[in-house]
Motif scaffolding. Structure first.
Motif, mmCIF file in Angstrom:
data_model
loop_
_atom_site.group_PDB
_atom_site.id
_atom_site.type_symbol
_atom_site.label_atom_id
_atom_site.label_comp_id
_atom_site.label_asym_id
_atom_site.label_seq_id
_atom_site.Cartn_x
_atom_site.Cartn_y
_atom_site.Cartn_z
ATOM 1 N N SER A 49 1.386 -9.521 1.648
ATOM 2 C CA SER A 49 0.995 -10.411 2.748
ATOM 3 C C SER A 49 -0.440 -10.900 2.564
ATOM 4 N N MET A 108 -1.045 4.119 10.299
ATOM 5 C CA MET A 108 0.087 3.284 9.864
ATOM 6 C C MET A 108 1.418 3.988 10.154
ATOM 7 N N THR A 145 0.971 -8.285 13.102
ATOM 8 C CA THR A 145 -0.445 -8.415 13.475
ATOM 9 C C THR A 145 -0.718 -9.492 14.523
ATOM 10 N N GLY A 157 -7.165 -0.153 3.066
ATOM 11 C CA GLY A 157 -6.558 -0.468 4.355
ATOM 12 C C GLY A 157 -6.636 0.740 5.267
ATOM 13 N N HIS A 158 -5.872 0.666 6.343
ATOM 14 C CA HIS A 158 -5.930 1.755 7.323
ATOM 15 C C HIS A 158 -5.390 3.045 6.732
ATOM 16 N N ASP A 187 3.696 -10.037 8.198
ATOM 17 C CA ASP A 187 2.359 -9.601 8.597
ATOM 18 C C ASP A 187 1.461 -10.829 8.511
ATOM 19 N N GLY A 188 1.416 -11.586 9.593
ATOM 20 C CA GLY A 188 0.612 -12.813 9.596
ATOM 21 C C GLY A 188 1.488 -14.052 9.692
ATOM 22 N N LEU A 236 -8.821 -4.133 3.170
ATOM 23 C CA LEU A 236 -7.684 -4.038 2.248
ATOM 24 C C LEU A 236 -8.056 -4.519 0.848
ATOM 25 N N THR A 276 0.853 -1.195 0.000
ATOM 26 C CA THR A 276 0.000 0.000 0.000
ATOM 27 C C THR A 276 0.890 1.245 0.000
ATOM 28 N N GLY A 311 -10.686 -9.765 9.920
ATOM 29 C CA GLY A 311 -9.805 -10.339 10.927
ATOM 30 C C GLY A 311 -8.547 -10.878 10.269
ATOM 31 N N HIS A 312 -8.571 -12.170 9.913
ATOM 32 C CA HIS A 312 -7.339 -12.688 9.351
ATOM 33 C C HIS A 312 -7.601 -13.386 8.033
ATOM 34 N N PHE A 313 -7.234 -14.664 7.927
ATOM 35 C CA PHE A 313 -7.308 -15.350 6.642
ATOM 36 C C PHE A 313 -8.770 -15.511 6.203
ATOM 37 N N GLU A 351 1.193 3.218 2.360
ATOM 38 C CA GLU A 351 1.831 3.335 3.678
ATOM 39 C C GLU A 351 3.068 2.425 3.746
ATOM 40 N N ASP A 396 -4.011 1.320 15.439
ATOM 41 C CA ASP A 396 -4.144 0.578 14.180
ATOM 42 C C ASP A 396 -5.323 -0.403 14.268
ATOM 43 N N PHE A 450 4.197 1.581 11.534
ATOM 44 C CA PHE A 450 5.428 1.368 10.762
ATOM 45 C C PHE A 450 6.636 2.066 11.392
HETATM 46 N N1 SAH Z 1 -1.603 -11.903 6.099
HETATM 47 C C1 SAH Z 1 -2.800 -11.566 6.852
HETATM 48 C C2 SAH Z 1 -2.494 -10.421 7.722
HETATM 49 C C3 SAH Z 1 -3.569 -9.738 8.518
HETATM 50 S S1 SAH Z 1 -3.542 -8.120 8.044
HETATM 51 C C4 SAH Z 1 -3.923 -11.369 5.856
HETATM 52 O O1 SAH Z 1 -3.865 -10.470 5.033
HETATM 53 O O2 SAH Z 1 -4.866 -12.147 5.852
HETATM 54 C C5 SAH Z 1 -3.670 -7.122 9.376
HETATM 55 C C6 SAH Z 1 -2.593 -6.066 9.359
HETATM 56 O O3 SAH Z 1 -2.692 -5.251 8.200
HETATM 57 C C7 SAH Z 1 -2.769 -5.111 10.520
HETATM 58 O O4 SAH Z 1 -2.039 -5.497 11.656
HETATM 59 C C8 SAH Z 1 -2.364 -3.761 9.959
HETATM 60 O O5 SAH Z 1 -1.232 -3.197 10.598
HETATM 61 C C9 SAH Z 1 -2.071 -4.024 8.470
HETATM 62 N N2 SAH Z 1 -2.600 -2.960 7.636
HETATM 63 C C10 SAH Z 1 -3.825 -2.391 7.702
HETATM 64 N N3 SAH Z 1 -3.911 -1.358 6.836
HETATM 65 C C11 SAH Z 1 -2.711 -1.277 6.196
HETATM 66 C C12 SAH Z 1 -2.184 -0.399 5.209
HETATM 67 N N4 SAH Z 1 -2.884 0.631 4.739
HETATM 68 N N5 SAH Z 1 -0.934 -0.658 4.777
HETATM 69 C C13 SAH Z 1 -0.203 -1.684 5.263
HETATM 70 N N6 SAH Z 1 -0.635 -2.514 6.214
HETATM 71 C C14 SAH Z 1 -1.883 -2.314 6.686
#
Ligand code: SAH
Ligand code: NAD
Length: 425
Positions: A82, A359, A158, A353-354, A132-133, A348, A60, A301-303, A62, A191, A363
């Motif tokens: 990620s 961020m 994360t 994303g955020h 990240d994950g 995302l 992104t 949340g996650h995956f 960021e 975040d 970061f």
């Molecule tokens: N690999 C996993 C990770 C979970 S993502 C997946 O994508 O399924 C969650 C993380 O994304 C958060 O901890 C946050 O810090 C990050 N994130 C959120 N917005 C973002 C942005 N604009 N740029 C980069 N990372 C970001």
């Protein structure tokens, strides 16, 4: 923020998107004053000279600033995605063309390509991994034991990545230090809560253009992310229901003024569902069965397993794309269920994303965690390490300064009082 352009190898959608990506990267930089100060210091001090580094983050605007800071600090850095859906292709193009940073990421890449990119990154023989994950670290530990001696350490962004690292440590396979960026106060307070709160609703709205006011929003999980989504949902006029498995978090949600109930009851009431648990199959067939026609489900949340999409797909007569990132599953009962972002992070996949302002702090933690690993090379025990409190506090101080907000400091009398025990009632 400029850098010498070498001739990197890369795998991105289209290098011609670079001008737009550069403009967007520069725009995000306006809201990232803390990382900018770190980047300027890194450019002078070169803490990463001679260090090979890979970052597996959402590609992104960021993340671009993080990658530029590391490269300007002397790192031989490459970037991979990620998440298969979160890459901003114009940003990837600009990082390659304008900043000389190799990127291997394409929005919409399939799972095989995603894992191929993880392996390309590991072929770079990193000394530091930003994860990240925890997908890269898990691959390294499972398949690349021969490279472990080259690792100085990893940093994890994360909550679920931290859970996975702890599980690796418990299994005795994490033999190097891992910096816990997620648990820094200046990361998850802002975040996970305000970032996920705002960007999740942004993703839902961009994907569907629905009005949230008057809708029933079901938030599964009342952790840091869930609190943010519930709070912002209420702010937009939604009627918010929370589901939890943790009794303390459930009470917190009740006292914050939300209805709390099991998912099986919430399922028939909700118009929109968001999972933010880091768990699997939180919404599953018995829940789909009682949902309203047209119910919208998504995950932040996650995956892509928080919602049991395999079962939903197996039941459906037809799955059709009705808008970008919006799929309608038509069921034999005649009802349909709407799924956003293929069950991957909706903030995302369907939005950006955020926002950069949060961020900036996440970061800043990542950049300083990498520097900490290099400075303490060889002296940190294997396993998870917190970001030092003074680093966390300093990031908060820099952010407040940049926001032009002053705060009080303790008087000598207060310091003495707080360190005493004999001045009671
Ligand atoms: N690999 C996993 C990770 C979970 S993502 C997946 O994508 O399924 C969650 C993380 O994304 C958060 O901890 C946050 O810090 C990050 N994130 C959120 N917005 C973002 C942005 N604009 N740029 C980069 N990372 C970001
Ligand atoms: P957290 O641990 O603070 O909260 C998770 C909550 O979910 C806990 O309260 C837990 O009790 C609850 N939970 C677990 N299983 C449940 C179930 N079956 N039903 C209902 N509730 C359940 O974690 P967090 O920091 O809020 O992060 C949540 C997830 O979001 C993690 O996977 C994290 O990696 C991810 N995350 C995503 C973003 C994003 O950009 N979308 C940002 C930060 C974190």
């Amino acid at each position: 923020m400029t850098a010498t352009v070498t001739k990197p190898q890369y795998e991105i959608k289209d290098i011609a998107l670079a001008p737009q990506g550069k403009q967007r990267i520069e725009w995000a930089g306006r809201e990232m004053p803390v990382l900018r100060q770190i980047q300027e210091r890194f450019a002078q001090e070169k803490p990463f000279a001679g260090i090979r580094l890979i970052a597996c983050c959402h590609v992104t605007t960021e993340t671009a600033h993080l990658a530029i800071a590391l490269k300007n600090g002397g790192a031989d850095a490459i970037l991979i995605a990620s998440n298969p859906l979160s890459t901003q292709d114009d940003v990837a193009a600009s990082l390659v063309a304008d900043y000389g940073i190799p990127v291997f990421a394409i929005k919409g890449e399939d799972n095989d390509t995603y894992h191929r990119h993880v392996n390309i990154a590991l072929d770079h023989h990193p000394n530091i991994i930003i994860d990240d994950g925890s997908d890269v670290t898990a691959t390294l530990v499972a398949q690349r034991q021969d490279q472990i001696s080259e690792i100085i350490g990893t940093t994890e962004e994360t909550t679920t990545g931290i859970v996975r690292l702890q599980a690796m440590f418990n299994d005795g396979v994490l033999s190097f230090p891992a910096m816990n960026v997620n648990d820094a106060d200046t990361k998850h307070f802002f975040d996970n809560r305000y970032g996920t709160g705002q960007s999740t609703l942004d993703g839902i709205i961009r994907a569907t253009n629905i009005l949230l006011a008057g809708k029933t929003l079901v938030v599964a999980g009342y952790g840091w992310c869930g609190k943010g989504v519930a709070l912002r949902g209420r702010g937009m006029g939604a009627n918010v229901i929370v589901t939890e498995i943790d009794p303390t978090r459930a009470i917190e949600a009740v006292m914050d003024g939300f209805r709390v109930m099991p998912m099986i009851e919430a399922a028939s009431l909700g118009d929109v569902f968001v999972t933010v648990t880091g768990n699997k199959h939180v919404i599953r067939p018995e829940h789909f069965a009682v949902m309203k026609d047209g119910a919208i489900v998504c995950n932040s949340g996650h995956f892509d397993i928080e919602i049991d999409l395999k079962s939903l797909g197996a039941q459906a007569n037809e799955v059709k794309e009705v808008r970008n990132f919006t799929q309608q599953y038509s069921l034999p009962s005649g009802k349909s269920i709407i799924v956003l972002g293929e069950g991957r992070l909706v903030n995302l996949a369907a939005a950006e994303g955020h926002p950069s302002a949060v961020m900036d702090m996440s970061f800043a933690n990542q950049a300083l965690a990498c520097e900490y690993l290099v400075k303490n090379k060889g002296s940190l025990a294997p396993g998870l390490h917190s970001i030092p409190t003074e680093v966390d506090r300093e990031i908060a101080r820099l952010k407040l300064n940049a926001m032009n907000i002053q705060i009080d400091s303790l008087t000598p009398e207060q310091i003495e009082y707080l360190n005493s025990w004999n001045a009671g009632t």
